[in-house]
Design a protein around this motif. Structure first.
Motif, mmCIF file in Angstrom:
data_model
loop_
_atom_site.group_PDB
_atom_site.id
_atom_site.type_symbol
_atom_site.label_atom_id
_atom_site.label_comp_id
_atom_site.label_asym_id
_atom_site.label_seq_id
_atom_site.Cartn_x
_atom_site.Cartn_y
_atom_site.Cartn_z
ATOM 1 N N LEU A 118 -15.320 0.013 -1.796
ATOM 2 C CA LEU A 118 -14.633 0.949 -1.338
ATOM 3 C C LEU A 118 -14.761 2.069 -2.277
ATOM 4 C CD1 LEU A 118 -11.448 1.527 0.525
ATOM 5 C CD2 LEU A 118 -11.474 2.665 -1.561
ATOM 6 N N VAL A 119 -15.178 3.257 -1.871
ATOM 7 C CA VAL A 119 -15.285 4.602 -2.681
ATOM 8 C C VAL A 119 -14.272 5.693 -2.341
ATOM 9 C CG1 VAL A 119 -16.676 6.623 -3.803
ATOM 10 C CG2 VAL A 119 -17.716 4.061 -3.178
ATOM 11 N N LEU A 120 -13.153 5.939 -2.990
ATOM 12 C CA LEU A 120 -12.293 7.162 -2.763
ATOM 13 C C LEU A 120 -12.649 8.302 -3.358
ATOM 14 C CD1 LEU A 120 -9.725 6.797 -1.304
ATOM 15 C CD2 LEU A 120 -8.470 6.461 -3.456
ATOM 16 N N GLY A 121 -12.508 9.629 -2.392
ATOM 17 C CA GLY A 121 -12.675 10.758 -2.434
ATOM 18 C C GLY A 121 -13.981 10.853 -3.131
ATOM 19 N N ASP A 122 -14.895 10.294 -2.737
ATOM 20 C CA ASP A 122 -16.495 10.433 -3.398
ATOM 21 C C ASP A 122 -16.514 10.506 -4.981
ATOM 22 O OD1 ASP A 122 -19.085 10.637 -2.919
ATOM 23 O OD2 ASP A 122 -19.050 12.541 -2.894
ATOM 24 N N ARG A 123 -15.494 9.629 -5.614
ATOM 25 C CA ARG A 123 -15.557 9.459 -6.983
ATOM 26 C C ARG A 123 -15.643 8.133 -7.665
ATOM 27 N NH1 ARG A 123 -10.282 13.073 -8.721
ATOM 28 N NH2 ARG A 123 -10.441 14.627 -6.829
ATOM 29 N N ASN A 124 -16.009 8.037 -8.695
ATOM 30 C CA ASN A 124 -16.369 6.926 -9.359
ATOM 31 C C ASN A 124 -14.839 6.145 -9.880
ATOM 32 O OD1 ASN A 124 -19.006 6.960 -9.223
ATOM 33 N ND2 ASN A 124 -19.125 8.055 -11.164
ATOM 34 N N GLY A 129 -8.296 2.028 -10.457
ATOM 35 C CA GLY A 129 -9.132 3.077 -10.918
ATOM 36 C C GLY A 129 -9.134 4.598 -10.316
ATOM 37 N N TYR A 130 -8.313 4.370 -9.168
ATOM 38 C CA TYR A 130 -8.078 5.712 -8.681
ATOM 39 C C TYR A 130 -6.451 6.343 -8.598
ATOM 40 C CZ TYR A 130 -12.611 5.160 -6.418
ATOM 41 O OH TYR A 130 -13.835 4.844 -6.157
ATOM 42 N N VAL A 131 -5.911 5.539 -9.269
ATOM 43 C CA VAL A 131 -4.362 5.879 -9.260
ATOM 44 C C VAL A 131 -4.078 6.969 -9.935
ATOM 45 C CG1 VAL A 131 -1.984 5.188 -9.993
ATOM 46 C CG2 VAL A 131 -3.549 3.163 -9.036
ATOM 47 N N ARG A 132 -4.451 7.303 -11.360
ATOM 48 C CA ARG A 132 -4.360 8.307 -11.776
ATOM 49 C C ARG A 132 -4.696 9.728 -11.259
ATOM 50 N NH1 ARG A 132 -5.842 8.303 -18.087
ATOM 51 N NH2 ARG A 132 -4.284 6.693 -18.091
ATOM 52 N N TYR A 165 -12.528 8.215 2.337
ATOM 53 C CA TYR A 165 -13.002 7.094 1.853
ATOM 54 C C TYR A 165 -14.128 6.565 2.335
ATOM 55 C CZ TYR A 165 -11.462 4.509 6.052
ATOM 56 O OH TYR A 165 -11.316 4.254 7.458
ATOM 57 N N ALA A 166 -14.893 5.753 1.817
ATOM 58 C CA ALA A 166 -16.190 5.058 2.392
ATOM 59 C C ALA A 166 -16.408 3.809 1.782
ATOM 60 C CB ALA A 166 -17.362 5.972 2.093
ATOM 61 N N VAL A 167 -16.235 2.843 2.559
ATOM 62 C CA VAL A 167 -16.438 1.161 2.352
ATOM 63 C C VAL A 167 -17.931 0.989 2.598
ATOM 64 C CG1 VAL A 167 -15.822 -1.003 2.763
ATOM 65 C CG2 VAL A 167 -14.206 0.798 3.205
ATOM 66 N N ARG A 168 -18.599 0.886 1.533
ATOM 67 C CA ARG A 168 -20.120 0.531 1.576
ATOM 68 C C ARG A 168 -20.430 -0.653 1.494
ATOM 69 N NH1 ARG A 168 -22.576 5.628 1.242
ATOM 70 N NH2 ARG A 168 -21.121 7.304 0.598
ATOM 71 N N PHE A 169 -21.516 -1.234 2.265
ATOM 72 C CA PHE A 169 -22.156 -2.415 2.288
ATOM 73 C C PHE A 169 -23.596 -1.975 2.232
ATOM 74 C CE2 PHE A 169 -18.180 -3.069 4.578
ATOM 75 C CZ PHE A 169 -17.684 -4.068 4.000
ATOM 76 N N HIS A 170 -24.150 -2.127 0.977
ATOM 77 C CA HIS A 170 -25.533 -2.101 0.801
ATOM 78 C C HIS A 170 -26.188 -3.331 1.163
ATOM 79 C CE1 HIS A 170 -25.499 1.731 -1.770
ATOM 80 N NE2 HIS A 170 -24.283 0.964 -2.068
ATOM 81 N N GLY A 228 -27.542 7.112 -11.110
ATOM 82 C CA GLY A 228 -26.965 6.769 -9.742
ATOM 83 C C GLY A 228 -26.590 5.343 -9.544
ATOM 84 N N LEU A 229 -27.455 4.401 -10.246
ATOM 85 C CA LEU A 229 -27.146 3.160 -10.174
ATOM 86 C C LEU A 229 -25.797 2.653 -10.632
ATOM 87 C CD1 LEU A 229 -30.677 1.817 -10.889
ATOM 88 C CD2 LEU A 229 -29.601 1.769 -8.636
ATOM 89 N N ARG A 230 -25.381 3.563 -11.802
ATOM 90 C CA ARG A 230 -23.936 3.400 -12.356
ATOM 91 C C ARG A 230 -22.820 3.913 -11.806
ATOM 92 N NH1 ARG A 230 -26.958 5.202 -16.946
ATOM 93 N NH2 ARG A 230 -25.991 7.380 -16.786
ATOM 94 N N THR A 231 -23.077 4.405 -10.559
ATOM 95 C CA THR A 231 -22.078 5.040 -9.795
ATOM 96 C C THR A 231 -21.392 4.078 -8.756
ATOM 97 O OG1 THR A 231 -23.387 5.761 -7.845
ATOM 98 C CG2 THR A 231 -22.996 7.343 -9.577
ATOM 99 N N SER A 232 -20.044 4.210 -8.486
ATOM 100 C CA SER A 232 -19.262 3.221 -7.614
ATOM 101 C C SER A 232 -20.169 3.256 -6.287
ATOM 102 C CB SER A 232 -17.717 3.633 -7.631
ATOM 103 O OG SER A 232 -17.111 3.484 -8.509
ATOM 104 N N ALA A 233 -20.707 4.190 -5.811
ATOM 105 C CA ALA A 233 -21.212 4.430 -4.410
ATOM 106 C C ALA A 233 -22.438 3.374 -4.483
ATOM 107 C CB ALA A 233 -21.482 5.749 -3.982
#
Length: 207
Positions: A42-48, A84-87, A126-131, A32-37
């Motif tokens: 910003l995380v797009l489509g709940d993907r890394n 990273g999300y273009v393709r 999308y989700a813009v996250r601020f931990h 989990g620590l290696r994920t974009s979230a």
């Protein structure tokens, strides 16, 4: 991703990593620590945006990164982007950060720009996250666009956003001894149309 502090007081962090003490944490948490979230971005489509392997090397995802910095009137502006999300989703992520000369105001804008051959016809969540650091207490405003951040034993900061709905979620922060600490995160969420959009936000020290 970004991290932000007021002197010695951490405000915005990333979830962190175990470093050489990785054996102290369960494998599921390490993944989990290696994920974009797990990062304040910003995380797009709940993907890394890109794959991060166990040894810290990068896999498929981001191929191109651009970065520029401007210093003017005592402040600093940084603009960065990645593909990273273009393709997969047809959108590039561009982030602009501006810090005032006195450090009392940080403004940001996350832009999603149409790019690449694959163009979607449907919106992309999308989700813009601020931990937030464990010492930060959060009170959200009724309009779903802002929050008051109180640093225990320290200052008070205001957060405002535009372009999405603000909420809070549970988070955690791993300290230098690989110990997890419960915390919260601010999450600005919504859906981006196929031709992109912008989400703006502000951290400002309360007077």
């Amino acid at each position: 991703a970004l991290e932000f502090s007021d002197g010695p007081s951490r405000i915005v962090v990333n979830c962190g990593g175990a470093g050489p003490d990785r054996a102290a944490l369960p494998e599921e948490l390490l993944h989990g620590l290696r994920t974009s979230a797990a990062h304040s971005t910003l995380v797009l489509g709940d993907r890394n945006s890109t794959a991060v392997h166990e040894d810290g090397t990068l896999g498929k995802g981001v191929a191109q990164v651009e970065l520029s910095r401007t210093d003017a009137h005592g402040g600093v502006t940084v603009e960065a982007s990645h593909d990273g999300y273009v393709r997969r989703l047809g959108l590039a992520h561009q982030r602009q950060l501006s810090l005032s000369g006195d450090g009392a105001e940080l403004t940001g804008e996350d832009r999603l720009l149409p790019q690449g051959r694959r163009r979607r016809r449907d919106p992309v969540p999308y989700a813009v996250r601020f931990h937030l650091a464990p010492a930060v207490e959060v009170t959200t405003t009724a309009d779903g666009q802002g929050a008051l951040l109180r640093i225990r034993g320290g200052s008070v900061w205001q957060f405002r956003c535009r372009g999405g709905r603000l909420g809070t979620e549970e988070s955690l922060w791993i300290d230098g001894d690989a110990r997890p600490h419960a915390s919260l995160q601010l999450v600005v969420s919504g859906e981006s149309p196929p031709d992109g959009m912008a989400i703006s936000w502000l951290f400002k020290r309360a007077k």
